[in-house]
Design a protein around this motif. Structure first.
Motif, PDB file in Angstrom:
ATOM      1  N   GLU A   1       0.838  -1.203   0.000  1.00  0.00           N
ATOM      2  CA  GLU A   1       0.000   0.000   0.000  1.00  0.00           C
ATOM      3  C   GLU A   1       0.871   1.251   0.000  1.00  0.00           C
ATOM      4  O   GLU A   1       0.577   2.231  -0.702  1.00  0.00           O
ATOM      5  CB  GLU A   1      -0.922  -0.022   1.221  1.00  0.00           C
TER       6      GLU A   1
ATOM      7  N   ASN B   1       2.133   6.948  -6.871  1.00  0.00           N
ATOM      8  CA  ASN B   1       1.001   7.751  -7.330  1.00  0.00           C
ATOM      9  C   ASN B   1       1.215   9.227  -7.007  1.00  0.00           C
ATOM     10  O   ASN B   1       0.965  10.107  -7.838  1.00  0.00           O
ATOM     11  CB  ASN B   1      -0.293   7.259  -6.690  1.00  0.00           C
TER      12      ASN B   1
ATOM     13  N   SER C   1      -2.858   0.463  -8.024  1.00  0.00           N
ATOM     14  CA  SER C   1      -3.426  -0.017  -6.776  1.00  0.00           C
ATOM     15  C   SER C   1      -2.433  -0.968  -6.101  1.00  0.00           C
ATOM     16  O   SER C   1      -1.541  -1.520  -6.765  1.00  0.00           O
ATOM     17  CB  SER C   1      -4.749  -0.743  -7.036  1.00  0.00           C
TER      18      SER C   1
END
Length: 404
Positions: free
Chosen positions: A78, A85, A93
């Motif tokens: 994560e 990003n 993702s």
């Protein structure tokens, strides 16, 4: 006794890393090494890692010492997705992130699932030696892309369907490339990725040095420009420590399952303890405080090497001052051969990497790479002065080494 082992034919294609072999030589006392692409050990956050190890073993001792998921530690995946990003303009993702044993393993996994015997793989001129080593056992046919100070030429990429039909992918390092130190400007990135997409040639983007910019962030990633046609490789080796062997690959969802299967076959998973410790160190923004100190240190060393090169190397040496990363790439005057000069340099007390090793084909015997991050500014001055004397002596000698 006779040797009972019969090697696979691919094993014959494996060669030792010239850099690793040179590093053995530099272990001799008194050698100033500008050869290895090693981060400065003075940048390693030892105290933070000590504290993180203790916390992981206190809070999750059994989980951290047990087998783990092949995909990687979920919070670390994560973190990686959020980081690229925010910093590199990507839109991925966490389920596209595969934690690897260093980005070098990412290269091996890419080779394993994408390379076939005789199938073309396009690389920059020159390119990272470790990538050539990783791909070579899978028997591709390397195609060298014409390149300049800004990276591969878009017109060379556009020609790939004709010059190297069936090219599986291009391997590119857009940020402070190893070995040249060059960085692709935004306009070249746009043109490169437009040409790649038009030619239908996907891109493997390797970015171990992207955080090591000195004055200006290098900009959005290549992968942000063509997400479906890109694999992105990241690493913690240059910004935290290489000893944990921790990196990650970010792949399109259609390709991810095959990378995961290759990972499972290779080592089941990257060490879970290492992943948890690294996540514990970085989860609260530590890198945003830590990396600027690395940049400042490396920039001072870059400046010291630039000054020493200007003062001590002979006229006719060609180089560009890098804007980040770890390396100077130098082309020697006509008549000098970096490979043959290496032994003279080591005897004088200085080591470098001859540039010929970084070419897939048609190596340049006049090129060499100098690393500026592991020595102090005073040592850099001394080492470059020694190198300058070796080069001046070779140029002045009636037995100057000829270029083949």
């Amino acid at each position: 006794m006779s040797n009972p082992w019969t090697l696979a034919h691919r094993a014959a294609r494996m060669n030792p890393s010239i850099i690793r072999e040179i590093l053995k030589v530099t272990e001799k006392p008194g050698i100033l090494s500008m050869a290895g692409g090693l981060p400065s050990s003075d940048t390693f956050p030892v105290e933070e890692i000590k504290a993180a190890c203790a916390k992981v073993l206190t809070d999750n001792p059994r989980e951290s010492l047990q087998y783990a998921a092949s995909e990687g530690f979920a919070p670390l995946r994560e973190w990686a997705a959020a980081r690229v990003n925010a910093e590199l303009g990507m839109d991925v993702s966490p389920d596209q992130v595969l934690v690897t044993s260093g980005s070098q393993q990412g290269l091996d996994l890419v080779g394993k699932i994408l390379c076939d015997q005789g199938a073309p793989v396009a690389v920059e001129t020159p390119t990272y030696l470790g990538a050539l080593q990783a791909f070579t056992p899978y028997e591709p046919l390397f195609h060298s892309l014409a390149s300049d100070i800004n990276g591969p030429l878009p017109e060379a990429i556009a020609e790939l369907p004709r010059t190297a039909p069936g090219t599986r992918f291009m391997y590119l390092l857009p940020n402070f490339q190893n070995p040249t130190g060059r960085v692709m400007p935004a306009e070249r990135r746009d043109a490169v990725m437009a040409a790649a997409q038009a030619a239908g040639v996907p891109v493997v983007e390797d970015n171990p040095y992207g955080d090591l910019w000195f004055d200006e962030h290098p900009g959005a990633s290549l992968s942000s420009r063509w997400a479906e046609g890109s694999i992105y490789l990241g690493s913690f080796s240059k910004i935290l420590t290489p000893g944990f062997r921790l990196g990650y690959a970010i792949a399109p969802k259609a390709l991810y399952p095959k990378l995961l299967q290759a990972k499972q076959a290779a080592d089941l998973h990257t060490p879970g303890f290492n992943q948890r410790v690294v996540y514990e160190v970085i989860k609260d923004g530590f890198l945003d405080r830590h990396i600027p100190s690395i940049r400042a240190r490396y920039k001072a060393n870059r400046d010291a090497m630039a000054k020493a090169i200007k003062e001590h190397l002979p006229a006719g040496c060609e180089y560009a001052e890098p804007k980040g990363g770890m390396f100077f790439w130098i082309r020697l005057p006509e008549g000098l051969n970096a490979i043959e000069l290496l032994s003279l340099a080591v005897d004088a007390g200085i080591a470098f990497v001859p540039g010929a090793a970084f070419y897939a084909a048609n190596p340049d015997p006049r090129a060499l790479r100098l690393s500026f991050v592991t020595l102090t500014p005073d040592q850099i001055e001394k080492g470059v002065a020694i190198l300058g004397k070796v080069l001046h002596d070779a140029l002045n000698s009636t037995h100057a080494i000829p270029t083949p």
